[in-house]
Structures are given as C-alpha cells and as structure tokens.
Design an enzyme around this catalytic site. Structure first.
Site, PDB file in Angstrom:
ATOM      1  N   CYS A 141       0.927  -1.083   0.546  1.00 53.02           N
ATOM      2  CA  CYS A 141       0.129  -0.432   0.060  1.00 53.02           C
ATOM      3  C   CYS A 141       0.992   1.617   0.386  1.00 53.02           C
ATOM      4  O   CYS A 141       1.712   1.138   0.892  1.00 53.02           O
ATOM      5  CB  CYS A 141      -1.109  -0.186   0.947  1.00 53.02           C
TER       6      CYS A 141
ATOM      7  N   HIS B  79      -2.864  -0.844  -8.334  1.00 57.29           N
ATOM      8  CA  HIS B  79      -4.290  -0.945  -9.225  1.00 57.29           C
ATOM      9  C   HIS B  79      -3.462  -0.618 -10.312  1.00 57.29           C
ATOM     10  O   HIS B  79      -3.771  -1.342 -11.355  1.00 57.29           O
ATOM     11  CB  HIS B  79      -5.600  -0.082  -9.362  1.00 57.29           C
TER      12      HIS B  79
ATOM     13  N   GLU C  25     -11.105  -1.890 -10.457  1.00 59.02           N
ATOM     14  CA  GLU C  25     -12.172  -2.971  -9.939  1.00 59.02           C
ATOM     15  C   GLU C  25     -13.235  -3.010 -10.652  1.00 59.02           C
ATOM     16  O   GLU C  25     -13.595  -4.468 -10.187  1.00 59.02           O
ATOM     17  CB  GLU C  25     -12.131  -2.455  -7.957  1.00 59.02           C
TER      18      GLU C  25
END
Length: 274
Positions: free
Chosen positions: A76, A189, A155
């Site tokens: 992260c 991502h 996503e």
C-alpha cells in the site's frame, strides 16, 4: 539458508490492489509461500489521517505476525508513505515498502531529472515520493498527479478501451507539460493499466518516456534482500502457495483476484476480523 527461510512472506494492502505486488513477487520468487491480507472492510486508506493509517497498519501487521511470516511487504503506497518507519521500529522482522524501490528505479531511469508520479490523492498529498527521490538526488524534480478514477476502473475490470485511455490521457497531460521522462505508477492498482499508460505517454511525450511499475520494483528488491540475507526459500517442484485473507469479501472477489493476480487458479479467501 537461515531457519526462517521456509517461513512465508507476508504482504498486505488496504484492499485487493496489492495482489499486483503478489503477482510480481511470484514471478521473481516462485518458491516462496505468500500470505496476503487485504483490509477490504476499511478501504480506502488514502482518505484517512496518518494516525488512523498507522493504527490500521499495525493491526494488519499483527495478523501477519500470527501467520509466522519472515518478512512483510507493504503493498500500500499510503502505508508506505506514513507508517513504514514506525513499523520498522515496532516489528522484529524486515519490512519493505513500495515507495523507496519505485523512487530508486525512477531516479536511475531518468535522463532529465524530471519524474512524474501517478498516484492516489493521499499518496500525492503525503509527498512521500518527493521525499524519497530528494534523498537520492537533490537535482531531481518530482511532479505528482492524482489519478483517482483508475482505482474503480481497475476494480470494475475496465483496464482497456476508450474509457481508461481517456482517463490516462487526462492524467498524463500535466506531466507531459512538465516535461517528465519517467512516470512512476504509485498505486498498486495502476500496473493493470501499464500498457494503456505507456502507449498514451509515448504518444504525448515521445518514445523515450519510461514507465516504472512500483509492484515490479519492490518485488525485485525483495528478491535481492532475501538473497543477501540467506532468506530465500529452497527450490521445490511446485510453486509456492498463496493464502488470502480479507476483512470483507467483495461480491466480485474472485473476478477481481483473478484480474490482479493474472491467474485463473485463485484460492478461496478467508475472512478475518481485525
């Protein structure tokens, strides 16, 4: 080989995006067992205050310690920006983040000393990449650009086509005006958009522009770290196992996990309460 070498490697992220880091780790460390924790119940971290992020990161680390991991990779960017130093102080095991490897790769690749960073608003606001790059080279400038739309697109599986290309073009325009020659993908991502971003960047800035994928860079540095400290798992006939933990199971978890891992054979996720 040390006695800890056969222990699993722990990886955590605020959600499922960190599975791109797991994917990169599996490519360079195929013998390693990996325990992944996605804090999907509390995602996103990028909008939270630093104290909250540090508290969340500590709870994720405690869970991974319970799995007897030999090291932790923070997948992260937000946690890497605000909590990595406190984790290194508090934990009695190696802790690696995504920002420092990405910064090193970017500084090494830049010819002009002008580096762009695409990231979430929280990571851009933290100026973590600016600090990391400045530590390495005081002559290098960093230009940050928040690209929040790329996360929901990833996503939803919209990683190619007109919509992500238009979004990438919009986010790249300020970096093109700044004259950067390297762009860091500062969110886990974003590697799913690597080809789209690279293609659009080359159209706007020229074929010399380089894209740095922080997932690949942290995987390479983890491999090097293990090699120098005798922490590599022994060669085995099968690939290392993956164990997935999440704090909330999204409806489309299997589809998202397959997308991020690039693998059809995704293990069942185990839900945990932190």
């Amino acid at each position: 080989m040390t006695k800890d070498a056969e222990a699993p490697l722990g990886v955590f992220d605020s959600g499922l995006g960190g599975l791109t880091v797991v994917r990169a780790l599996r490519q360079v460390l195929p013998n390693e067992d990996i325990v992944y924790l996605g804090d999907s119940a509390r995602v996103p971290y990028g909008t939270k205050g630093a104290d909250t992020v540090i508290k969340y990161a500590a709870s994720c680390a405690r869970h991974l310690l319970g799995q007897r991991v030999k090291a932790i990779v923070i997948a992260c960017n937000t946690v890497s920006a605000v909590a990595i130093e406190s984790m290194r102080i508090d934990l009695d095991l190696p802790v690696l983040g995504v920002i420092e490897p990405g910064a090193r790769a970017a500084v090494g690749a830049s010819k002009t000393g002008r580096i762009g960073v695409l990231a979430t608003p929280g990571t851009i606001f933290s100026q973590a990449y600016t600090r990391a790059v400045t530590t390495l080279s005081t002559r290098t400038e960093v230009f940050g650009q928040a690209a929040p739309l790329l996360v929901p697109l990833a996503e939803e599986g919209w990683t190619d086509g007109d919509v992500p290309r238009l979004a990438a073009r919009r986010y790249l325009e300020p970096l093109a005006r700044a004259g950067v020659d390297v762009i860091v993908l500062g969110c886990t991502h974003y590697p799913l958009f690597f080809s789209v971003i690279e293609e659009e960047a080359k159209k706007m800035m020229g074929d010399h522009v380089r894209i740095v994928d922080s997932a690949s860079t942290v995987a390479a540095e983890t491999r090097d770290y293990f090699q120098t400290r005798d922490l590599l798992a022994a060669p085995r006939p099968r690939a290392g196992k993956i164990r997935l933990f999440v704090t909330d199971v999204p409806r489309s978890f299997s589809d998202m996990a397959r997308r991020f891992l690039g693998d059809e054979d995704v293990p069942e996720a185990e839900q945990v309460d932190l």
